[in-house]
Design an enzyme around this catalytic site. Structure first.
Site, short mmCIF file in Angstrom:
data_model
loop_
_atom_site.label_atom_id
_atom_site.label_comp_id
_atom_site.label_asym_id
_atom_site.label_seq_id
_atom_site.Cartn_x
_atom_site.Cartn_y
_atom_site.Cartn_z
N ARG A 35 -21.79 -4.16 -20.64
CA ARG A 35 -23.45 -4.45 -20.58
C ARG A 35 -24.22 -3.05 -19.96
O ARG A 35 -25.64 -3.74 -19.45
CB ARG A 35 -23.52 -5.70 -20.83
CG ARG A 35 -23.31 -6.85 -20.99
CD ARG A 35 -24.22 -7.01 -22.52
NE ARG A 35 -23.42 -7.92 -23.59
CZ ARG A 35 -24.08 -9.39 -23.42
NH1 ARG A 35 -24.68 -9.91 -22.49
NH2 ARG A 35 -23.39 -10.45 -24.16
N ARG A 39 -30.44 -6.23 -20.03
CA ARG A 39 -32.52 -6.39 -19.79
C ARG A 39 -32.27 -6.14 -18.76
O ARG A 39 -33.37 -5.82 -18.37
CB ARG A 39 -32.16 -7.76 -20.60
CG ARG A 39 -32.34 -8.55 -21.62
CD ARG A 39 -31.84 -9.47 -22.23
NE ARG A 39 -30.55 -9.96 -21.91
CZ ARG A 39 -30.14 -10.76 -22.13
NH1 ARG A 39 -30.69 -11.92 -22.42
NH2 ARG A 39 -28.20 -11.07 -22.18
N ARG A 48 -37.15 -3.78 -26.17
CA ARG A 48 -36.89 -4.56 -26.38
C ARG A 48 -38.72 -5.41 -26.59
O ARG A 48 -38.49 -6.81 -27.63
CB ARG A 48 -35.76 -5.64 -25.83
CG ARG A 48 -35.57 -7.23 -26.40
CD ARG A 48 -34.83 -7.04 -27.03
NE ARG A 48 -34.35 -7.83 -26.97
CZ ARG A 48 -34.31 -9.67 -27.80
NH1 ARG A 48 -36.30 -9.25 -28.12
NH2 ARG A 48 -34.02 -10.58 -27.34
N ASP A 84 -22.70 -5.55 -31.14
CA ASP A 84 -22.66 -7.02 -30.18
C ASP A 84 -21.37 -7.70 -31.74
O ASP A 84 -21.24 -6.59 -32.90
CB ASP A 84 -24.06 -8.38 -31.17
CG ASP A 84 -23.39 -9.53 -30.30
OD1 ASP A 84 -23.71 -9.17 -28.60
OD2 ASP A 84 -22.76 -10.47 -30.40
N TYR A 159 -17.42 -18.59 -31.37
CA TYR A 159 -18.47 -18.14 -32.58
C TYR A 159 -18.36 -19.04 -33.93
O TYR A 159 -20.10 -20.07 -34.28
CB TYR A 159 -18.49 -17.50 -32.52
CG TYR A 159 -19.31 -17.19 -30.91
CD1 TYR A 159 -20.72 -17.23 -30.43
CD2 TYR A 159 -18.72 -16.33 -30.48
CE1 TYR A 159 -21.11 -17.19 -28.54
CE2 TYR A 159 -19.44 -15.76 -28.92
CZ TYR A 159 -20.20 -16.33 -27.89
OH TYR A 159 -20.28 -16.23 -26.83
O1 CP3 Z 1 -21.80 -3.44 -23.31
C1 CP3 Z 1 -22.55 -2.76 -23.60
O2 CP3 Z 1 -23.90 -2.34 -22.95
C2 CP3 Z 1 -22.63 -2.95 -25.21
C3 CP3 Z 1 -22.63 -3.97 -26.09
C4 CP3 Z 1 -22.60 -4.93 -26.17
C5 CP3 Z 1 -23.73 -6.39 -25.88
N1 CP3 Z 1 -22.74 -7.13 -26.51
C6 CP3 Z 1 -25.16 -6.02 -26.40
C7 CP3 Z 1 -26.21 -7.10 -26.18
C8 CP3 Z 1 -21.85 -5.77 -26.27
C9 CP3 Z 1 -20.28 -4.80 -25.34
C10 CP3 Z 1 -21.22 -6.81 -25.97
C11 CP3 Z 1 -20.09 -7.79 -26.41
C12 CP3 Z 1 -20.76 -9.04 -26.72
N2 CP3 Z 1 -21.47 -10.19 -26.69
C13 CP3 Z 1 -20.04 -10.32 -25.93
C14 CP3 Z 1 -18.52 -10.04 -25.44
C15 CP3 Z 1 -18.38 -9.39 -23.80
C16 CP3 Z 1 -19.13 -11.49 -23.04
O3 CP3 Z 1 -20.27 -10.80 -22.33
O4 CP3 Z 1 -18.12 -11.78 -23.07
C17 CP3 Z 1 -20.17 -11.53 -26.35
C18 CP3 Z 1 -19.27 -12.81 -25.89
C19 CP3 Z 1 -21.25 -11.09 -27.75
C20 CP3 Z 1 -22.06 -12.04 -27.77
C21 CP3 Z 1 -23.83 -12.41 -27.56
N3 CP3 Z 1 -24.01 -11.41 -27.70
C22 CP3 Z 1 -24.32 -13.63 -26.31
C23 CP3 Z 1 -24.14 -15.00 -26.43
C24 CP3 Z 1 -25.96 -12.91 -26.63
C25 CP3 Z 1 -26.33 -13.65 -25.35
C26 CP3 Z 1 -26.38 -13.79 -24.41
C27 CP3 Z 1 -27.18 -13.30 -23.36
O5 CP3 Z 1 -25.95 -12.18 -22.26
O6 CP3 Z 1 -28.10 -13.00 -23.43
C28 CP3 Z 1 -25.68 -11.62 -26.05
C29 CP3 Z 1 -27.38 -10.82 -26.48
C30 CP3 Z 1 -26.50 -9.13 -26.39
N4 CP3 Z 1 -25.73 -9.00 -26.39
C31 CP3 Z 1 -28.08 -8.82 -25.37
C32 CP3 Z 1 -26.96 -7.35 -25.38
C33 CP3 Z 1 -27.62 -6.90 -25.09
C34 CP3 Z 1 -28.99 -9.40 -25.11
C35 CP3 Z 1 -29.80 -9.15 -26.35
C36 CP3 Z 1 -31.43 -9.41 -25.36
O7 CP3 Z 1 -32.28 -8.23 -25.48
O8 CP3 Z 1 -31.56 -10.47 -25.54
#
Ligand code: CP3
Length: 351
Positions: A35, A39, A48, A84, A159
């Site tokens: 990640r 944010r 964003r 994602d 999911y």
């Molecule tokens: O690592 C990186 O920088 C690459 C981008 C990336 C994102 N999500 C961006 C993201 C990667 C590799 C993911 C993987 C992801 N997405 C996983 C597996 C990794 C982990 O954390 O276990 C999962 C379970 C998801 C599903 C997901 N996406 C959730 C549960 C959420 C919301 C929770 C949260 O952290 O807000 C997201 C949103 C998300 N994915 C954001 C980002 C940058 C935040 C979105 C925003 O700007 O509001």
């Protein structure tokens, strides 16, 4: 005489990550953070404010800009595609949206085995072509390796059944235990779609891929073998002919690491509950180990970060397959200064 101009293969100026993934890195460990484009960065929050998260994933120009943000500001040794794991259920027509304070929501979750049978055949070159386009653009610009990724079948299935994040995965586990036959059918379908999706990413140019099994920790160890590991293996095997390193990440990997090694991935990403130097004694030297800093450590004063880094890097000294990372994604309220300190500190360990 006319000189024939051959197309140039883009040369990476920093291939530290790829060396570590083939367990041949003799310098300091490569560092990147799960990640890393998110944010916690003010530059990300500024974008964003203008676009929804999904718009940011869907538009190649934005993907390119966001993927590069942390590299420009902190200088990690690898980029990870901004996207994602849920773009697969989205492409399968389940209807994806993200709600602030809630997280992802799938509008049409799977409720019955008939819903599984009705899932469309995924044509990745159509519904996910924007990902391939983003990767191609990124590969024209990046000097560090680019990681592609996908969710692991068990996590994606959860999911698709829960319709979002849910702490105990009650519906998923009930389905899995009451009707394992249809649950396996779903996992198989997701695994095959994931192989096609990762092949699309590899064709477009990613240098390595990571599979995220973020919900594996809800499984018992026998369940893990049947419902998670079997499909991770299927994907690793399916990608073998491509010769692109695969990293397996599981939340709870310290319990499952030995089983993960059976899938013979290039690397295993560990959470912070385990002592990585001890883990090294049980995982073959041919498999890289990634991790495993507690993401909360970045709330600590710099001296504490430095001390933990010294412990970790000294413990793994001489290990040619060590990749420095967090044990899970970076928190949105992480201080930027701590990230800068961490990356600079790793680089002070030399070449
Ligand atoms: O690592 C990186 O920088 C690459 C981008 C990336 C994102 N999500 C961006 C993201 C990667 C590799 C993911 C993987 C992801 N997405 C996983 C597996 C990794 C982990 O954390 O276990 C999962 C379970 C998801 C599903 C997901 N996406 C959730 C549960 C959420 C919301 C929770 C949260 O952290 O807000 C997201 C949103 C998300 N994915 C954001 C980002 C940058 C935040 C979105 C925003 O700007 O509001």
């Amino acid at each position: 005489m006319m000189l024939q101009v051959m197309p140039q293969k883009l040369k990476l100026t920093n291939d530290r990550l790829l060396k570590a993934l083939s367990c041949q890195n003799t310098g300091r460990p490569p560092v990147w953070l799960m990640r890393q484009a998110g944010r916690y960065m003010p530059e990300y929050r500024a974008l964003r404010a203008k676009y929804s998260f999904l718009d940011m994933c869907h538009q190649p120009e934005l993907v390119v800009e966001i993927t590069q943000l942390p590299l420009t500001v902190f200088g990690m040794d690898a980029a990870i595609l901004f996207s994602d794991i849920l773009v697969i259920p989205e492409a399968l027509g389940l209807g994806l949206r993200f709600e602030d304070q809630v997280g992802p929501i799938l509008e049409r979750p799977l409720k019955t085995p008939a819903d599984i049978a009705a899932l469309p055949v995924l044509d990745v070159s159509d519904s996910l072509s924007y990902v391939a386009q983003s990767i191609r653009l990124l590969k024209e610009r990046l000097e560090v390796p680019l990681l592609g990724f996908a969710g692991a079948p068990f996590t994606i299935a959860s999911y698709m059944i829960e319709g979002g994040s849910s702490p105990a995965l009650k519906k998923t586990k009930q389905w899995m235990l009451r009707d394992p036959v249809s649950f396996h059918r779903l996992l198989e379908k997701i695994a095959d779609d994931t192989i096609a999706y990762l092949n699309l990413q590899i064709d477009a140019g990613v240098d390595a891929v990571q599979l995220f099994d973020s919900w594996a920790h809800v499984l018992g160890h026998v369940q893990f073998r049947e419902f998670s590991l079997a499909y991770l293996k299927r994907i690793v095997e399916g990608l073998k002919p491509r010769n692109v390193p695969v990293i397996l990440f599981c939340r709870g990997a310290s319990v499952f690491a030995k089983q993960l090694a059976e899938a013979a991935p290039a690397g295993i990403s560990l959470d912070w509950n385990t002592d990585i130097t001890q883990m090294r004694l049980t995982i073959p030297q041919s498999i890289a180990l990634q991790g495993n800093i507690d993401p909360d450590l970045l709330y600590a004063p710099k001296e504490v970060i430095q001390k933990e880094l010294d412990r970790l890097i000294t413990g793994m000294k001489g290990d040619k397959g060590f990749i420095l990372n967090l044990g899970h994604g970076i928190h949105p309220d992480t201080p930027v200064d701590a990230v800068k300190y961490l990356i600079d500190a790793v680089k002070r360990y030399g070449d």
